[in-house]
Design a protein around this motif. Structure first.
Motif, mmCIF file in Angstrom:
data_model
loop_
_atom_site.group_PDB
_atom_site.id
_atom_site.type_symbol
_atom_site.label_atom_id
_atom_site.label_comp_id
_atom_site.label_asym_id
_atom_site.label_seq_id
_atom_site.Cartn_x
_atom_site.Cartn_y
_atom_site.Cartn_z
ATOM 1 N N LEU A 149 0.433 -1.122 0.455
ATOM 2 C CA LEU A 149 -0.495 0.287 -0.124
ATOM 3 C C LEU A 149 0.878 1.048 -0.118
ATOM 4 O O LEU A 149 0.380 2.721 0.654
ATOM 5 N N ALA A 150 2.234 1.008 -0.608
ATOM 6 C CA ALA A 150 3.433 2.304 -0.724
ATOM 7 C C ALA A 150 3.257 2.343 -2.226
ATOM 8 O O ALA A 150 2.324 1.924 -2.920
ATOM 9 N N ALA A 151 4.500 3.110 -2.164
ATOM 10 C CA ALA A 151 5.166 3.560 -3.797
ATOM 11 C C ALA A 151 6.347 3.188 -3.543
ATOM 12 O O ALA A 151 7.310 3.079 -3.014
ATOM 13 N N LEU A 152 7.371 2.999 -4.221
ATOM 14 C CA LEU A 152 8.557 2.610 -5.126
ATOM 15 C C LEU A 152 9.254 3.054 -5.289
ATOM 16 O O LEU A 152 9.852 3.673 -4.868
ATOM 17 N N ALA A 153 9.168 4.752 -5.983
ATOM 18 C CA ALA A 153 9.913 5.764 -6.314
ATOM 19 C C ALA A 153 10.241 6.109 -5.071
ATOM 20 O O ALA A 153 11.461 6.440 -4.926
ATOM 21 N N PRO A 154 9.295 6.305 -4.095
ATOM 22 C CA PRO A 154 10.425 7.466 -3.195
ATOM 23 C C PRO A 154 10.870 6.936 -2.149
ATOM 24 O O PRO A 154 11.715 7.544 -1.682
ATOM 25 N N VAL A 155 11.153 5.349 -2.462
ATOM 26 C CA VAL A 155 12.337 4.284 -1.091
ATOM 27 C C VAL A 155 13.608 4.355 -2.550
ATOM 28 O O VAL A 155 15.007 4.657 -1.560
ATOM 29 N N LEU A 156 13.810 4.348 -4.248
ATOM 30 C CA LEU A 156 14.708 4.297 -4.578
ATOM 31 C C LEU A 156 14.860 5.949 -4.194
ATOM 32 O O LEU A 156 16.103 5.774 -4.131
ATOM 33 N N ASP A 157 14.497 6.984 -4.746
ATOM 34 C CA ASP A 157 15.014 8.301 -3.671
ATOM 35 C C ASP A 157 15.672 8.320 -2.814
ATOM 36 O O ASP A 157 16.601 9.213 -2.860
ATOM 37 N N THR A 158 15.102 7.827 -2.040
ATOM 38 C CA THR A 158 15.886 7.797 -0.470
ATOM 39 C C THR A 158 17.496 7.033 -0.552
ATOM 40 O O THR A 158 18.095 7.537 -0.049
ATOM 41 N N LEU A 159 16.726 6.125 -1.674
ATOM 42 C CA LEU A 159 18.069 5.409 -1.003
ATOM 43 C C LEU A 159 19.270 6.263 -1.791
ATOM 44 O O LEU A 159 20.726 6.408 -1.657
ATOM 45 N N CYS A 160 18.954 7.102 -2.894
ATOM 46 C CA CYS A 160 19.782 7.288 -3.894
ATOM 47 C C CYS A 160 20.082 9.106 -2.606
ATOM 48 O O CYS A 160 21.674 9.916 -2.883
ATOM 49 N N TRP A 161 19.831 9.302 -2.174
ATOM 50 C CA TRP A 161 19.801 10.337 -1.293
ATOM 51 C C TRP A 161 20.782 9.368 -0.118
ATOM 52 O O TRP A 161 21.818 11.340 0.457
ATOM 53 N N LEU A 162 20.512 8.537 0.240
ATOM 54 C CA LEU A 162 21.553 8.229 1.358
ATOM 55 C C LEU A 162 22.647 8.196 1.058
ATOM 56 O O LEU A 162 24.484 7.770 1.927
ATOM 57 N N LYS A 163 22.730 7.855 -0.406
ATOM 58 C CA LYS A 163 24.171 7.139 -0.780
ATOM 59 C C LYS A 163 25.431 9.300 -1.213
ATOM 60 O O LYS A 163 26.166 9.127 -1.068
ATOM 61 N N ARG A 164 23.995 10.393 -1.983
ATOM 62 C CA ARG A 164 24.660 11.059 -2.513
ATOM 63 C C ARG A 164 25.012 11.670 -1.188
ATOM 64 O O ARG A 164 26.079 13.053 -1.451
ATOM 65 N N GLU A 165 24.066 11.692 -0.802
ATOM 66 C CA GLU A 165 23.809 13.361 0.404
ATOM 67 C C GLU A 165 23.801 13.050 2.306
ATOM 68 O O GLU A 165 23.515 13.939 2.871
ATOM 69 N N SER A 166 23.986 12.150 2.233
ATOM 70 C CA SER A 166 24.514 11.565 3.641
ATOM 71 C C SER A 166 25.511 10.863 3.942
ATOM 72 O O SER A 166 26.305 10.600 3.086
ATOM 73 N N ASN A 167 26.154 10.952 5.008
ATOM 74 C CA ASN A 167 27.636 9.731 5.956
ATOM 75 C C ASN A 167 27.129 8.830 6.205
ATOM 76 O O ASN A 167 27.727 8.113 7.218
ATOM 77 N N VAL A 168 25.585 9.207 6.174
ATOM 78 C CA VAL A 168 25.024 7.241 7.268
ATOM 79 C C VAL A 168 25.133 5.852 6.171
ATOM 80 O O VAL A 168 25.628 5.902 4.756
ATOM 81 N N TRP A 169 26.142 5.124 6.860
ATOM 82 C CA TRP A 169 26.447 3.241 6.523
ATOM 83 C C TRP A 169 25.462 2.808 6.271
ATOM 84 O O TRP A 169 24.095 2.672 7.605
ATOM 85 N N PHE A 170 24.985 2.021 5.557
ATOM 86 C CA PHE A 170 23.537 2.007 4.805
ATOM 87 C C PHE A 170 24.107 0.701 3.874
ATOM 88 O O PHE A 170 24.894 0.389 3.012
ATOM 89 N N GLU A 171 22.938 -0.593 4.303
ATOM 90 C CA GLU A 171 22.641 -1.456 3.679
ATOM 91 C C GLU A 171 21.358 -2.040 3.430
ATOM 92 O O GLU A 171 20.384 -0.959 4.205
ATOM 93 N N ILE A 172 21.529 -3.014 2.180
ATOM 94 C CA ILE A 172 20.455 -3.018 1.501
ATOM 95 C C ILE A 172 19.406 -4.477 2.245
ATOM 96 O O ILE A 172 20.227 -5.166 1.882
ATOM 97 N N THR A 173 17.597 -4.290 2.299
ATOM 98 C CA THR A 173 17.544 -6.336 2.444
ATOM 99 C C THR A 173 16.500 -6.046 1.413
ATOM 100 O O THR A 173 15.385 -5.181 1.459
ATOM 101 N N ASN A 174 15.768 -6.979 1.507
ATOM 102 C CA ASN A 174 14.938 -7.919 0.184
ATOM 103 C C ASN A 174 14.607 -9.021 0.195
ATOM 104 O O ASN A 174 15.381 -10.091 0.208
ATOM 105 N N LEU A 175 13.351 -8.760 0.794
ATOM 106 C CA LEU A 175 12.519 -9.933 1.653
ATOM 107 C C LEU A 175 12.114 -10.940 0.507
ATOM 108 O O LEU A 175 11.119 -10.460 -0.098
#
Length: 330
Positions: A149-175
């Motif tokens: 009941l959500a959308a994919l595009a905002p999630v992809l946007d967040t991932l790109c933002w984390l990579k380009r605009e933040s210093n947060v270390w992040f990993e991705i999970t796909n169930l």
């Protein structure tokens, strides 16, 4: 608007950091995990539905101040605090204050999130997060609309933002859910997108689904499906691909992409071999992305979540003071 769940948690657990899952963030250390009630997604497969869908906040919750949580984590020997079980973006005020309290005494912070957050809210929330695991639930808008009941595009946007605009270390999970998002072509497209937009060094975890909530009619994910997905990711160029929720030591271990040496050998959440010196491979000196202590984490973590019970009462169920509880996942 007032956050009614501020200071109220549906449970505290001490977990191995690898359970979040984070394999490149303080390996071998323990993390104090907690969440509140409610969620901004409507996932039909929710494995924490008793928490995320709860309307009985006052009955199921315990009171805990940001400072109290940070002090408890430090006393229990945890290196970090994780905001999890339900998405912390919907209780951002509480998470942000707790994160600040953690930083004041030298603890790291972790957000376990679906990445479904507006551009306006992202900077303040992630400015106090040291690490994040983002749940990329599938790679089609159809799945997101139908199943979450959500959308994919905002999630992809967040991932790109984390990579380009933040210093947060992040990993991705796909169930990986049989018949829903396990098509090899979809997995290949997802892996290609990650390499192109986030880089080949972002760790990707493929984890097993088990029937729950409104998807009791779907079978558990076969281990072979996860192993095949991991191999797809490696072929696509992802250097750190993992399997989860199944017993697969080779698929859960970290390897040096330069010399192929086993850097961190894992068996479930136990760390056996540890061949990192700081953030470099002991064999060839290659730098391994992530956040590491000078030496391996001193804690081995727990094979199952251990409830931190403020009043001796299990936060997740009405059965009283029990040492372990299976209701909390990640």
């Amino acid at each position: 608007m007032i956050l009614t769940t501020y200071g109220s948690s549906t449970g505290f657990c001490i977990d191995p950091i690898e359970k979040k899952p984070l394999n490149h963030f303080l390996p071998g250390t323990s993390v104090l995990s907690f969440g509140t009630a409610g969620c901004n997604l409507g996932c039909r497969f929710c494995q924490n539905w008793s928490i995320s869908k709860s309307r009985e906040i006052e009955i199921l919750s315990e009171k805990a101040s940001p400072e109290g949580i940070a002090q408890a984590a430090q006393k229990l020997g945890c290196k970090s605090v994780a905001f999890t079980y339900n998405d912390p973006v919907i209780w951002a005020e509480y998470a942000i204050d707790t994160a600040k309290a953690c930083h004041q005494i030298g603890l790291k912070t972790v957000a376990v999130t679906a990445g479904y957050i507006t551009p306006e809210a992202r900077p303040e929330f992630y400015s106090v997060m040291d690490a994040a695991n983002v749940d990329l639930k599938a790679f089609t808008e159809k799945f997101y609309k139908k199943v979450t009941l959500a959308a994919l595009a905002p999630v992809l946007d967040t991932l790109c933002w984390l990579k380009r605009e933040s210093n947060v270390w992040f990993e991705i999970t796909n169930l990986v859910i049989p018949g829903e998002n396990d098509d090899p072509e979809e997995i290949a497209q997802m892996c290609d997108w990650i390499v192109t937009n986030l880089g080949e060094e972002v760790p990707l975890h493929f984890t097993a689904f088990h029937p729950d909530f409104r998807m009791m009619d779907h079978p558990p994910t076969p281990p072979e499906t996860l192993i095949a997905a991991r191999q797809q990711a490696i072929r696509a160029g992802i250097k750190y691909a993992y399997t989860g929720n199944v017993h697969d030591p080779s698929g859960q271990s970290t390897y040096c992409p330069n010399c192929q040496a086993v850097l961190i050998e894992r068996d479930w959440f136990e760390i056996n071999t540890y061949e990192l010196k700081g953030n470099t491979c002991k064999q060839c000196g290659a730098k391994i992305p992530g956040v590491y202590e000078k030496d391996r984490g001193s804690g081995k973590g727990y094979l199952s979540s251990i409830l931190f019970m403020l009043n001796g009462q299990c936060m997740h169920c009405p059965y009283g003071a029990v040492p372990t509880c299976s209701s909390a996942v990640n």
